[in-house]
Write a protein that holds these residues in place. Sequence first.
Motif, mmCIF file in Angstrom:
data_model
loop_
_atom_site.group_PDB
_atom_site.id
_atom_site.type_symbol
_atom_site.label_atom_id
_atom_site.label_comp_id
_atom_site.label_asym_id
_atom_site.label_seq_id
_atom_site.Cartn_x
_atom_site.Cartn_y
_atom_site.Cartn_z
ATOM 1 N N ASP A 1 0.203 -1.812 0.336
ATOM 2 C CA ASP A 1 1.063 -0.821 -0.319
ATOM 3 C C ASP A 1 1.823 0.017 0.706
ATOM 4 O O ASP A 1 3.034 0.210 0.594
ATOM 5 C CB ASP A 1 0.243 0.092 -1.230
ATOM 6 C CG ASP A 1 -0.296 -0.648 -2.447
ATOM 7 O OD1 ASP A 1 0.323 -1.650 -2.851
ATOM 8 O OD2 ASP A 1 -1.328 -0.205 -2.987
ATOM 9 N N CYS A 2 1.115 0.508 1.720
ATOM 10 C CA CYS A 2 1.763 1.311 2.756
ATOM 11 C C CYS A 2 2.723 0.467 3.580
ATOM 12 O O CYS A 2 3.785 0.940 3.991
ATOM 13 C CB CYS A 2 0.719 1.969 3.653
ATOM 14 S SG CYS A 2 -0.233 3.249 2.820
ATOM 15 N N ASN B 1 8.845 -5.701 -0.743
ATOM 16 C CA ASN B 1 8.027 -5.874 -1.937
ATOM 17 C C ASN B 1 7.195 -7.148 -1.780
ATOM 18 O O ASN B 1 7.220 -8.032 -2.621
ATOM 19 C CB ASN B 1 8.914 -5.949 -3.185
ATOM 20 C CG ASN B 1 8.111 -5.782 -4.447
ATOM 21 O OD1 ASN B 1 6.995 -5.274 -4.427
ATOM 22 N ND2 ASN B 1 8.666 -6.231 -5.556
ATOM 23 N N LEU B 2 6.442 -7.245 -0.669
ATOM 24 C CA LEU B 2 5.644 -8.422 -0.381
ATOM 25 C C LEU B 2 4.370 -8.429 -1.226
ATOM 26 O O LEU B 2 3.867 -7.383 -1.616
ATOM 27 C CB LEU B 2 5.268 -8.456 1.101
ATOM 28 C CG LEU B 2 6.432 -8.537 2.078
ATOM 29 C CD1 LEU B 2 5.927 -8.421 3.507
ATOM 30 C CD2 LEU B 2 7.202 -9.824 1.887
ATOM 31 N N THR B 3 3.870 -9.631 -1.499
ATOM 32 C CA THR B 3 2.627 -9.791 -2.241
ATOM 33 C C THR B 3 1.526 -10.252 -1.296
ATOM 34 O O THR B 3 1.787 -10.542 -0.124
ATOM 35 C CB THR B 3 2.793 -10.825 -3.372
ATOM 36 O OG1 THR B 3 3.077 -12.098 -2.791
ATOM 37 C CG2 THR B 3 3.919 -10.433 -4.308
#
Length: 56
Positions: free
Chosen positions: A7-8, A16-18
């Motif tokens: 998230d950070c 917006n990586l998963t």
Amino acid sequence: MAEFCLDCWNKLNDTNLTEKEVVLSKDLDTCEGCAAWQNVVDGERGAGILRWLFPR
């Protein structure tokens, strides 16, 4: 090297990586952004030919 949770990492890099697009640490560590005890990002996965042929 700085250690950030996903998230950070996304907030700092404006992405917006998963979890499938990054390499997360196997052990828990403290995130330097939010001070939470969780897996941190070790790096981003490449877009190699094997990843293209065998998506997860």
